[in-house]
Structure formats: structure tokens, C-alpha cells
Design an enzyme around this catalytic site. Structure first.
Site, mmCIF file in Angstrom:
data_model
loop_
_atom_site.group_PDB
_atom_site.id
_atom_site.type_symbol
_atom_site.label_atom_id
_atom_site.label_comp_id
_atom_site.label_asym_id
_atom_site.label_seq_id
_atom_site.Cartn_x
_atom_site.Cartn_y
_atom_site.Cartn_z
ATOM 1 N N PHE A 159 41.669 41.466 34.109
ATOM 2 C CA PHE A 159 41.891 41.792 35.512
ATOM 3 C C PHE A 159 40.676 41.285 36.289
ATOM 4 O O PHE A 159 39.595 41.861 36.204
ATOM 5 C CB PHE A 159 42.033 43.310 35.642
ATOM 6 C CG PHE A 159 42.501 43.821 36.981
ATOM 7 C CD1 PHE A 159 43.851 43.822 37.301
ATOM 8 C CD2 PHE A 159 41.593 44.338 37.894
ATOM 9 C CE1 PHE A 159 44.294 44.335 38.517
ATOM 10 C CE2 PHE A 159 42.022 44.846 39.117
ATOM 11 C CZ PHE A 159 43.379 44.847 39.426
ATOM 12 N N CYS A 160 40.851 40.177 37.006
ATOM 13 C CA CYS A 160 39.712 39.480 37.618
ATOM 14 C C CYS A 160 39.603 39.810 39.101
ATOM 15 O O CYS A 160 40.231 39.157 39.942
ATOM 16 C CB CYS A 160 39.853 37.973 37.426
ATOM 17 S SG CYS A 160 39.935 37.461 35.712
ATOM 18 N N GLU A 163 33.195 40.188 41.823
ATOM 19 C CA GLU A 163 32.448 38.942 42.006
ATOM 20 C C GLU A 163 30.977 39.272 42.209
ATOM 21 O O GLU A 163 30.621 40.436 42.441
ATOM 22 C CB GLU A 163 32.997 38.167 43.207
ATOM 23 C CG GLU A 163 34.439 37.730 43.057
ATOM 24 C CD GLU A 163 34.928 36.884 44.229
ATOM 25 O OE1 GLU A 163 34.107 36.564 45.122
ATOM 26 O OE2 GLU A 163 36.122 36.540 44.249
ATOM 27 N N GLY A 167 31.218 44.048 44.612
ATOM 28 C CA GLY A 167 31.376 45.041 43.552
ATOM 29 C C GLY A 167 32.184 46.208 44.074
ATOM 30 O O GLY A 167 33.407 46.195 44.074
ATOM 31 N N ILE A 193 33.966 40.742 34.013
ATOM 32 C CA ILE A 193 35.382 40.770 33.677
ATOM 33 C C ILE A 193 35.563 41.233 32.230
ATOM 34 O O ILE A 193 35.218 40.523 31.279
ATOM 35 C CB ILE A 193 36.029 39.386 33.900
ATOM 36 C CG1 ILE A 193 35.783 38.923 35.351
ATOM 37 C CG2 ILE A 193 37.511 39.443 33.582
ATOM 38 C CD1 ILE A 193 36.260 39.890 36.423
ATOM 39 N N GLY A 375 18.856 66.444 16.299
ATOM 40 C CA GLY A 375 17.422 66.353 16.081
ATOM 41 C C GLY A 375 16.980 64.918 15.869
ATOM 42 O O GLY A 375 17.539 63.981 16.444
ATOM 43 N N GLU A 399 35.227 50.688 37.369
ATOM 44 C CA GLU A 399 36.452 51.154 38.042
ATOM 45 C C GLU A 399 36.142 52.204 39.117
ATOM 46 O O GLU A 399 36.855 53.190 39.274
ATOM 47 C CB GLU A 399 37.471 51.652 37.015
ATOM 48 C CG GLU A 399 38.023 50.506 36.171
ATOM 49 C CD GLU A 399 39.420 50.731 35.629
ATOM 50 O OE1 GLU A 399 40.211 51.438 36.284
ATOM 51 O OE2 GLU A 399 39.715 50.184 34.559
#
Length: 420
Positions: A159-160, A163, A167, A193, A375, A399
Site C-alpha cells: 500500500f504505497c 512519501e 507522513g 512501504i 530480570g 497507520e
């Protein structure tokens, strides 16, 4: 495999109470008597996909997790196995090779896989909540027959949108699309991406008319082997290292008219809609991460003895992990509630923002505590607790950052108090 899972789910697919609603007589019943489904209750189909994902993650994935994290790369057999088991096309209809279940079922699978490896979970989350959903909702019949079938059976997607200069302000993107005869030419650069290294298909957002600002943005489908597409540098990340995050460059990238996904200028509305529900998937990933780090630490604390008894038996420790368990359940309920709202066509944007915000914060808190509970060994790479901690940080960033989620929630609250 995916086909068997789809066949097993088919008899139950029409019986989801959240989609069909309660029987009419129950609506007339007294409110105190009418049965209501908890948001975390599951149908038989959802239990099937959850159990399948849990078994696969523990039996197949777990032995590979630390090796992939160290290498910063996902093994091809992991992706192939997810396709074989039906995890990459949960919402895709069976006629296109998918399982044919709902959005909540996809979130449940994401959660279970994230218990073992959040890096693998995000690949199948993006595949289901962004890629498969985009073609399910906006694809033409021809696009579904071609692209959706591939996404459900053998081809990962990316899903591009982001850039270098866009943002959180995603619609300030500079990637351009111009007509050349009937074709489109795409030029620009994308960054951050996810799944770019593994992807065979890219959904690319580009502006076809800058005079219309964000209303000029459209979505296009670009094949991996397009000579105008180049997958660039892979980021060397703090966490979710097996998940590829790369630059993707478009230089005189020619696509046919049938490559446009949705209508001209519809891209920004598509992206908003898809990301709003995609945030629920990230919430599920973060819930799974929190569960994984919690379980890992508790198993150790129940066997590690100090002063003659298990560390988990000290009241001071019990108070800490009791509170952590409460926070995980609160995040889980928010995620499932948002998923149910989305699945039944009700408003869910604010609930999605709350779910993603809460789950990402809980994941960071619990994974940090888990290191404390282990620990000194928790601070070493021999134990997987530090990986959960590194992986958790991305939850408040991608997202939609935490501030974007707070802005969404705050604007909604403020609007309810406007003077009429």
C-alpha cells in the site's frame, strides 16, 4: 490449506449474529432480559480461523522468529505457508480463492500470529485490511478476477501512500499521474512501504490533478515487473525487522487505463476509509504482542525461584501482572468492539482511533514490564522478551501516530459540544 479453511467456514458464514442482528422478538424483549453478544464472543467460523492461526504460529512460525529478526528478512516459506493456510485472503470471497469470512475474523488471526511474531502479523494484516479490502470494495469485476484472486492465493501486496514529505500529512503527496493517450504515467517516490520486498502488486496513490489538491488523488495498481517501478533501499529498523520496509520509486511508470482502482479523484477518500479500519488491525497486532510478551514472562516467572518459591507467587509481582492483564483485556475489548462496529456498518472511526491508541500504549507498557519481570536475562538477546519490546515501538507510529489518534478523538468530542 486456504481452500479447506474456506470450505470448513462456509456452512457457518451466514450465521454471524453481528451481521444478521438479533431475532426480532429479542428486540421487543425487556432490555434486562434481551441476550446480547459480547464483542469478544466468537462464531464457530471465527474460532476456526483463530485456532488455525494459533496452531500455525506455534508449530510453524515460532522456531523461525529469532533467526528472521536477526537477519532482518522474512523467509519466503513463511509467506508461502500463510497463503497455503488461507491467512492472506480471509475476507476475499471463496470464488476468488479466499476464505470468505469477516473483518473481525481477520483481526483475530492477526492477533494470534502477533502473539508469536508481530513482524509476520503486520504482513498479513496489511494484506487483509488494506489490500484485499481495497479490491473487495473498489475493484471492478475484471480487477477482482485478476488482482483479488492473486492477493488471496499467491501474491503479496503493498500500500504505497507515504512519501518523504508526506507522513501524517498524507495528502500532501507529490507523486504525479498524467495521461498519455489512454494510459497513465506515474512519477514519484514513496517511502516506508511495508511488504515492498515481498510484494508482487502495489496500490499506488498519485495526484492526477494538483489544481484540485487532495481531490486530485487517485489510486493505481502497478505490477512488480513494471519497468518503471523500482524497489529501493530497505530500512534497517529497530523492531519488526523481518517485515520489509522500503523505498519504492516510479520513473515514467506506464500503466493501462484498467489499472485505476476506484474512480478518478477518489483516492483520498479511499485512503482515509481504508486506514481508518486498518488501524483496528494494528490494534489487534498490538494486543497480540502484549499477550505474547506477557505469556513469555509469566511462564518464566512461574518456574524461576527466588527465596524458595516461584517469583510469580510474590504478592508484589502478582499486583503487577494482574494490572497488566487488565490493561491487555481493556485494549482487546476496544479492538473487538471497533471491529464489530465496522463489520456491521456502524460508525467506528473514533472507536478505531481509541483501540489503536490504547493497544499500542499497552503493548509498550507490558513488553517493557516483561523485561523487568525476567530480570537480567530479559535484557539479553537470547531471550525473546527484548524483541517484543523493540517490536512494540512501531505501534504508536505507523497507520497514524498517537497524536493523530488523539486529534481524531478530540475533534469528535469537541463537535458534540458545539453551540447549535
Amino acid at each position: 490449506g486456504g481452500r479447506r479453511l474456506a470450505q470448513a467456514a462456509a456452512p457457518q458464514a451466514a450465521a454471524q449474529p453481528w451481521a444478521a442482528g438479533l431475532p426480532r422478538q429479542q428486540h421487543r424483549a425487556c432490555a434486562s432480559e434481551a441476550p446480547r453478544w459480547a464483542s469478544t464472543a466468537m462464531t464457530a467460523d471465527e474460532e476456526l480461523i483463530r485456532d488455525s492461526a494459533r496452531t500455525w504460529a506455534n508449530d510453524f512460525l515460532k522456531p523461525l522468529v529469532q533467526e528472521m529478526d536477526k537477519a532482518g528478512a522474512m523467509k519466503p516459506e513463511v509467506v508461502a505457508s500463510m497463503f497455503e493456510n488461507g491467512f492472506m485472503g480471509i475476507e476475499a470471497p471463496p470464488e476468488y480463492g479466499g476464505v470468505g469470512l469477516g473483518f473481525t475474523a481477520a483481526c483475530m488471526a492477526v492477533e494470534e500470529i502477533a502473539v508469536v511474531d508481530p513482524a509476520v502479523a503486520v504482513l498479513m494484516d496489511i494484506q487483509n485490511t488494506l489490500l484485499v479490502t481495497s479490491f473487495n470494495r473498489y475493484g471492478t469485476k475484471e480487477q477482482k478476477e485478476n488482482y483479488l484472486q492473486r492477493l488471496a492465493t499467491d501474491t503479496a501486496g503493498s500500500f504505497c501512500l507515504s512519501e518523504p514529505g508526506s507522513g501524517s500529512d498524507a495528502f500532501a503527496l507529490k507523486t504525479a499521474a498524467r495521461r498519455d493517450g489512454d494510459d497513465w504515467i506515474i512519477d514519484g517516490n514513496k517511502c516506508w512501504i511495508s511488504n515492498a520486498k515481498e510484494a508482487g502488486l502495489f496500490v499506488v496513490f498519485a495526484n492526477a490533478d494538483f489544481s484540485k489538491a487532495h481531490k486530485g488523488i487517485s489510486a493505481f495498481v502497478v505490477e512488480r515487473d513494471n519497468p518503471g517501478l523500482t524497489v529501493g533501499k530497505k530500512e534497517d529498523k529497530l523492531g519488526i525487522r523481518a517485515s520489509s520496509t522500503c523505498e519504492v520509486n516510479f520513473d515514467n511508470c506506464r500503466v493501462p487505463p484498467g489499472a485505476m482502482l476506484g474512480d478518478l479523484g477518489q483516492g483520498y477518500k479511499m485512503a482515509i476509509s481504508l486506514l481508518n479500519e486498518g488501524r483496528i488491525g494494528i490494534g489487534a497486532q498490538m494486543v497480540g504482542l502484549a499477550r505474547g510478551s506477557f505469556d513469555y514472562a509469566l511462564e518464566y516467572m512461574c518456574t524461576r525461584k527466588q527465596f524458595g518459591r516461584p517469583v510469580a507467587d510474590f504478592q508484589g509481582m502478582q499486583f503487577q501482572y494482574a494490572r497488566a492483564a487488565m490493561e491487555i483485556e481493556a485494549a482487546r475489548v476496544l479492538v473487538y468492539n471497533a471491529a464489530r462496529l465496522k463489520e456491521t456498518g456502524q460508525p467506528f472511526v473514533v472507536e478505531a482511533a481509541m483501540a489503536k491508541l490504547k493497544a499500542s500504549e499497552v503493548a509498550q507498557m507490558v513488553s517493557s514490564q516483561a523485561i523487568d519481570w525476567l530480570g537480567g536475562v530479559g535484557f539479553t538477546k537470547e531471550f525473546v522478551a527484548e524483541k517484543y519490546y523493540r517490536d512494540s515501538k512501531i505501534g504508536t507510529i505507523y497507520e497514524g501516530t498517537s497524536n493523530i489518534q488523539l486529534q481524531t478523538i478530540g475533534k469528535s468530542i469537541r463537535s458534540k459540544y458545539d453551540t447549535k
